[in-house]
Design a protein around this motif. Structure first.
Motif, mmCIF file in Angstrom:
data_model
loop_
_atom_site.group_PDB
_atom_site.id
_atom_site.type_symbol
_atom_site.label_atom_id
_atom_site.label_comp_id
_atom_site.label_asym_id
_atom_site.label_seq_id
_atom_site.Cartn_x
_atom_site.Cartn_y
_atom_site.Cartn_z
ATOM 1 N N ILE B 67 0.837 -1.196 0.000
ATOM 2 C CA ILE B 67 0.000 0.000 0.000
ATOM 3 C C ILE B 67 0.875 1.249 0.000
ATOM 4 O O ILE B 67 0.620 2.211 -0.729
ATOM 5 C CB ILE B 67 -0.938 0.000 1.225
ATOM 6 C CG1 ILE B 67 -1.856 -1.215 1.145
ATOM 7 C CG2 ILE B 67 -1.754 1.288 1.298
ATOM 8 C CD1 ILE B 67 -2.808 -1.332 2.310
ATOM 9 N N ILE B 74 1.348 6.601 -6.856
ATOM 10 C CA ILE B 74 0.209 7.390 -7.333
ATOM 11 C C ILE B 74 0.459 8.880 -7.087
ATOM 12 O O ILE B 74 0.203 9.719 -7.953
ATOM 13 C CB ILE B 74 -1.087 6.921 -6.648
ATOM 14 C CG1 ILE B 74 -1.498 5.557 -7.206
ATOM 15 C CG2 ILE B 74 -2.229 7.921 -6.856
ATOM 16 C CD1 ILE B 74 -2.721 4.962 -6.574
ATOM 17 N N PRO B 95 -7.396 10.474 -14.095
ATOM 18 C CA PRO B 95 -8.415 9.966 -13.167
ATOM 19 C C PRO B 95 -8.977 8.632 -13.632
ATOM 20 O O PRO B 95 -9.062 7.675 -12.846
ATOM 21 C CB PRO B 95 -9.489 11.052 -13.187
ATOM 22 C CG PRO B 95 -8.789 12.279 -13.626
ATOM 23 C CD PRO B 95 -7.700 11.833 -14.550
ATOM 24 N N LEU B 98 -6.469 5.831 -13.255
ATOM 25 C CA LEU B 98 -6.297 5.393 -11.863
ATOM 26 C C LEU B 98 -7.462 4.502 -11.440
ATOM 27 O O LEU B 98 -7.276 3.494 -10.778
ATOM 28 C CB LEU B 98 -6.174 6.598 -10.936
ATOM 29 C CG LEU B 98 -4.819 7.308 -10.988
ATOM 30 C CD1 LEU B 98 -4.796 8.472 -10.014
ATOM 31 C CD2 LEU B 98 -3.692 6.353 -10.680
ATOM 32 N N PHE B 99 -8.672 4.912 -11.847
ATOM 33 C CA PHE B 99 -9.844 4.078 -11.563
ATOM 34 C C PHE B 99 -9.640 2.678 -12.110
ATOM 35 O O PHE B 99 -9.846 1.677 -11.454
ATOM 36 C CB PHE B 99 -11.097 4.682 -12.201
ATOM 37 C CG PHE B 99 -11.928 5.472 -11.238
ATOM 38 C CD1 PHE B 99 -12.504 4.840 -10.133
ATOM 39 C CD2 PHE B 99 -12.152 6.821 -11.425
ATOM 40 C CE1 PHE B 99 -13.261 5.572 -9.241
ATOM 41 C CE2 PHE B 99 -12.907 7.553 -10.526
ATOM 42 C CZ PHE B 99 -13.455 6.928 -9.436
ATOM 43 N N VAL B 102 -7.025 0.768 -10.059
ATOM 44 C CA VAL B 102 -7.382 0.360 -8.705
ATOM 45 C C VAL B 102 -8.557 -0.610 -8.706
ATOM 46 O O VAL B 102 -8.549 -1.613 -8.012
ATOM 47 C CB VAL B 102 -7.694 1.597 -7.842
ATOM 48 C CG1 VAL B 102 -8.247 1.173 -6.495
ATOM 49 C CG2 VAL B 102 -6.443 2.425 -7.671
ATOM 50 N N PHE B 103 -9.584 -0.284 -9.502
ATOM 51 C CA PHE B 103 -10.804 -1.072 -9.388
ATOM 52 C C PHE B 103 -10.872 -2.242 -10.362
ATOM 53 O O PHE B 103 -11.585 -3.196 -10.120
ATOM 54 C CB PHE B 103 -12.032 -0.177 -9.570
ATOM 55 C CG PHE B 103 -12.176 0.815 -8.463
ATOM 56 C CD1 PHE B 103 -12.546 0.392 -7.193
ATOM 57 C CD2 PHE B 103 -11.912 2.150 -8.665
ATOM 58 C CE1 PHE B 103 -12.653 1.289 -6.162
ATOM 59 C CE2 PHE B 103 -12.019 3.057 -7.635
ATOM 60 C CZ PHE B 103 -12.395 2.628 -6.379
ATOM 61 N N PHE B 106 -6.474 -4.280 -10.602
ATOM 62 C CA PHE B 106 -6.083 -4.929 -9.360
ATOM 63 C C PHE B 106 -6.911 -6.188 -9.141
ATOM 64 O O PHE B 106 -6.402 -7.250 -8.801
ATOM 65 C CB PHE B 106 -6.239 -3.971 -8.178
ATOM 66 C CG PHE B 106 -5.951 -4.651 -6.869
ATOM 67 C CD1 PHE B 106 -4.648 -4.913 -6.490
ATOM 68 C CD2 PHE B 106 -6.986 -5.073 -6.053
ATOM 69 C CE1 PHE B 106 -4.376 -5.573 -5.310
ATOM 70 C CE2 PHE B 106 -6.719 -5.735 -4.875
ATOM 71 C CZ PHE B 106 -5.412 -5.983 -4.504
#
Lengths: 417, 546
Positions: B67, B74, B95, B98-99, B102-103, B106
């Motif tokens: 983390i 980031i 943006p 990154l979404f 991460v979502f 990952f």
């Protein structure tokens, strides 16, 4: 320039979100764990984290307050949905993010054991203060893994307006008595297309066909006990009472239909648990509780579910957690507070005697004394899916009782491996 | 302001072409004269950085290096993008990226990792934790052992226990078994309060010192020189009892030895301790298993038989649902788009009703209405003269019921979409067709339909993908039943792949196999991805034709 502000704002929001979820670990859990470590390092007194559901939070909070005053430790109660606790506990204890203590049901024990997330508990001389069935339920391989606090089981619920006399002790007599009342259904039991082996279990045990064999100390072995002649007799009995027989059982009677018809006063008897009593009474029924009548040669022994507290195997404050469980929760005062917060039959004998003045409670208490703990061994997880559907198919006549029963036993044995 | 002046003096050194108001050569990203926009950006970036640093710090304290690394990366990227003059497109894309990272990414990567392990019930944690648990489970209180009042004592950094056994105080450590301490005194509570040669550890100190707590919990004081007699341990620091452990862990040899029977359990490649005759300890740990989960999904007869049938039904279900609901929606849209229909708005509103209802509730209501017994099931009572039709328990009728209920749930969506698409058709094209002498059918076939398909095909594909994974309707209406009679896996005629995965993952039953479930998820993901990809390519060709 103004237009730059928009993507930046978006980015900020995204980065915040990303930051919170970065790495995929729940962020909220982290902060509490972090506080624990810091507090311990600075020697200000350690913190105990307890998972508890909404209903029981006030009672645990009361016990926690006394504990905090006497030890100087901090107790943090984390409120969770009861349904989520098992999966979360399994997932989070190995990562070190789990609680020190959690509230839970005894039949979770099997999966907790094979996943190594639960620690044993030693109630020492307090053992004798608890009901046998409650302790058995939290025992695995001869060792106690939790502090039980409440027991519950299904029983025969009687609508006293239709049947004022206590129910007869055998199933056939009860059905006859039910028919004599002239109600639409002599006896109602929820079944549904997937069956309901939990509710039916009392009848099954009365044929001497327990789901798993019990060893002498009450703990379950992984040997299936419901095969053979006793199981066949039960299967035949199910078919004989299905729509092709007496018609007492029907897979069309789902949970909501059974409840609605009973509340409408269309049946004198049903099998249900204490959790539905308030609902039935709100519908204007006057109720009495009898033990489950016996359908076979033996006493009907319904499943008893036990609620209690588990200790995490990875707790960093195991000593403190043990202290809290054995010296602050395992007391009549704390147990009574638990009963008041969430009325279930107390597992501590003295507290149970105190609440037994309520006839409904007394009835359920008597019914649960006949009962056996629902197996908590890991193998039980493989049973449900086969068991219910087979019973439903036998009742509806879609399957031949003996063959279907044997297939089910073989399938379960195959799944257990 | 002075900064601005300096740059003006040095002249335009930027590679960015001096266009319009960007003519100063200074990137707008760093220009102070940007006014409120720049201030807002600075504030937001400050907030982002603050949040990022806070997260990074708590990750550092926790020791969650993944983390921490993620947060730092980031932050660096975000700052670089928004303060650099080079990364203009990225300012808009970041943006979203990154979404995605991460979502989506990952989750996919994590699922991929899990698919190659045996993560699930019995293989939940690390080997170290499995060893801990096995030791806990093997340690028993000696039958009939008394509970002794216990005091924790300390001498030169060695922790020991002092217990009160009758009138006698006995004291010992891990190395030296219990021995009488004749001069010790006992307090009112019956615990040793003063032991000559030892410092008594106050209970309060024990509570505050976590390291000491752990030491005390791990301490086993042998009762005598004979290990068979067991040793004293304490759970809460004030009482002790005699315990006997039957397992012994040897970290070098990676073996667990049962001291009672002499059986040696070795750590094996499957993440379990197994003895030579195949006996295993209940607790295992997570290990990589390579492609085993994938091959098992295909070769294990319990899964492979149902897998084929379930895949076939999944396709039929998704295709039929999309086709029927699209056709019904389209026909209704055409009919109610005709100006001659009276009360169109009221009727249209009525058609939307099933869509406005929560789907979960509808599915449960339908389940009740499809009860085969006409006393309880409205459908048989009202439409089939009270006949006993087992809608949800006959294999074919159950499939039919699912498609019909899903049609009822989803045709309003297509009705809405098609109405919208029809109303946005260009009038001049239709008029030109009329002038050219095209009849209704011809206009519909060569103009309306192709134009309609261009705007609806992407939605049809999305709807197909959605229904391919439409877990809720299956779970709530039939629960996958009726069960296959000829296989041992608890799967049924109406199970689709996603409900099969749910069933296999065992999340609900407490007997999970996340590894196998992840492997199956990946297979399903590949199937849907391929179909969607192919379909979108075809759509593009459709557009090129026109």
């Amino acid at each position: 320039m103004r237009k730059t502000a928009i993507p930046v704002a978006l980015a900020a929001a995204v980065a915040l979100l990303a930051a919170c979820s970065g790495g995929g670990d729940p962020g909220s859990e982290e902060t509490s764990a972090e506080e624990t470590t810091e507090a311990a390092q600075s020697g200000e007194g350690v913190e105990l984290t307890i998972w508890v559901d909404e209903n029981r939070e006030p009672a645990v909070a009361a016990a926690a307050q006394t504990f905090e005053e006497q030890t100087g430790a901090t107790v943090t109660l984390v409120q969770k949905n009861f349904e989520d606790i098992r999966a979360d506990f399994l997932a989070q204890v190995p990562t070190g993010e789990g609680p020190d203590i959690t509230v839970g049901a005894h039949d979770w024990l099997g999966s907790f054991i094979v996943n190594g997330v639960v620690d044993s508990v030693d109630l020492a001389d307090k053992t004798s203060e608890f009901q046998e069935v409650a302790l058995e339920a939290f025992t695995y391989d001869g060792q106690l893994y939790g502090l039980p606090y409440a027991v519950e089981s299904v029983a025969l619920i009687r609508n006293t307006a239709l049947a004022p006399e206590p129910a007869p002790a055998t199933f056939d007599e009860m059905v006859a008595a039910g028919e004599a009342t002239g109600a639409q259904y002599p006896f109602l039991i929820k079944t549904g297309p997937e069956g309901d082996p939990y509710t039916y279990y009392g009848f099954q045990t009365s044929f001497g066909a327990p789901v798993f064999e019990q060893s002498d100390d009450g703990s379950y072995t992984s040997t299936i006990g419901m095969g053979g002649d006793a199981g066949h007799a039960y299967a035949e009995w199910l078919a004989a009472n299905g729509p092709n027989g007496t018609g007492v059982f029907s897979t069309d009677i789902t949970l909501d239909i059974a409840e609605a018809e009973f509340m409408a006063g269309n049946a004198p008897y049903t099998v249900d648990g204490p959790w539905n009593i308030t609902k039935f009474e709100d519908a204007g029924l006057t109720l009495a509780i009898d033990p489950i009548p016996s359908a076979g040669p033996e006493t009907a022994a319904p499943f008893v579910g036990v609620q209690g507290f588990y200790l995490s195997a990875q707790s960093e404050n195991a000593l403190l957690a043990n202290d809290f469980l054995t010296n602050y929760m395992a007391t009549p005062e704390a147990m009574m507070a638990m009963y008041e917060a969430d009325p279930r039959l107390p597992a501590m004998t003295s507290v149970a005697d105190e609440v037994a003045s309520d006839p409904i409670m007394e009835g359920f208490l008597a019914a649960s004394e006949n009962g056996v703990p629902m197996p908590s061994i890991p193998e039980m997880g493989d049973v449900w899916a086969f068991w219910g559907v087979t019973q439903a198919n036998i009742i509806s006549g879609a399957a031949q009782p003996v063959e279907a029963w044997d297939t089910m036993v073989a399938d379960i044995e195959g799944a257990i491996g | 302001m002075s900064r601005q002046d300096t740059i003006d003096l040095t002249g335009p050194i930027d590679v960015e072409p001096p266009l319009g108001e960007r003519g100063t050569g200074e990137s707008h990203a760093r220009r102070w004269t940007g006014g409120w926009g720049f201030v807002a950006k600075l504030t937001l970036m400050a907030l982002v950085n603050a949040a990022g640093v806070a997260l990074g710090w708590s990750a550092y304290v926790e020791g969650s290096w993944g983390i921490l690394l993620g947060a730092v990366a980031i932050l660096v990227v975000t700052n670089w993008v928004y303060f650099s003059r080079r990364a203009l497109p990225l300012k808009y894309l970041l943006p979203g990226l990154l979404f995605l990272l991460v979502f989506q990414l990952f989750t996919i990567v994590y699922t991929g990792v899990v698919a190659f392990t045996n993560y699930g019930t019995g293989h939940n944690s690390t080997q170290e934790q499995a060893v801990d648990a096995a030791l806990i489970q093997s340690e028993r209180r000696v039958e009939g052992s008394e509970t002794y009042p216990l005091t924790v004592v300390e001498r030169l950094g060695t922790v020991g226990f002092a217990i009160v056994d009758g009138d006698e105080v006995r004291v010992g450590t891990a190395e030296s078994p219990l021995a009488a301490a004749p001069d010790a005194s006992v307090d009112d509570a019956g615990r040793a309060s003063d032991v000559p040669g030892w410092d008594v550890v106050a209970y309060q100190r024990l509570l505050e010192d976590q390291a000491l707590q752990e030491e005390v919990l791990e301490l086993r004081v042998p009762v005598s020189d004979d290990a068979e007699d067991g040793s004293i341990r304490t759970r809460e620091g004030t009482t002790g009892a005699i315990y006997l452990s039957t397992l012994e862990w040897d970290p070098d040899a990676q073996t667990m030895t049962d001291t009672a029977t002499g059986v040696v359990y070795r750590a094996n490649d499957d993440g379990q301790f197994s003895s030579d005759d195949g006996e295993t300890l209940p607790v295992g740990w997570r290990v990589g298993v390579g492609f085993e989960n994938f091959t098992r999904a295909i070769t294990d007869t319990d899964y492979s038989g149902p897998l084929l049938r379930i895949t076939a039904w999944t396709f039929s279900f998704a295709i039929l649902t999309v086709a029927t609901s699209f056709l019904v929606g389209l026909v209704l849209a055409l009919v109610f788009n005709d100006a001659r229909v009276r009360g169109r708005n009221v009727l249209r509103t009525l058609f939307i009703l099933p869509y406005a209802f929560p789907a979960f509730l509808s599915a449960l209501l339908w389940q009740g209405m499809l009860n085969p017994n006409a006393d309880y099931g409205l459908i048989n009572d009202w439409f089939f003269f009270g006949a006993y039709i087992p809608w949800l328990t006959d294999p074919w009728l159950a499939k039919l019921s699912i498609i019909l209920v899903n049609l009822w749930l989803s045709f309003p969506y297509w009705f809405l979409i098609c109405t919208g698409a029809l109303q946005s058709l260009p009038d001049d094209v239709l008029e030109a067709a009329k002038i050219d002498g095209a009849g209704t059918w011809r206009t519909w076939r060569t103009i309306i339909m192709p134009l309609l398909l261009i705007s609806t095909t992407p939605l049809l594909i999305a709807s197909f993908a959605f229904n391919f994974n439409n877990f809720a309707i299956i779970y709530l209406l039939t629960g996958g039943g009726p069960r296959f009679p000829d296989t041992s896996a608890p799967l049924g005629h109406t199970d689709i792949l996603i409900s099969m995965i749910y069933q296999i993952s065992g999340v609900a039953g407490g007997r999970a196999d996340y590894g196998l479930a992840s492997a199956l998820s990946i297979i399903v993901f590949v199937i849907i991805g391929t179909i969607s990809g192919l379909a979108f390519r075809r759509t593009r060709r459709l557009e090129e034709v026109l």
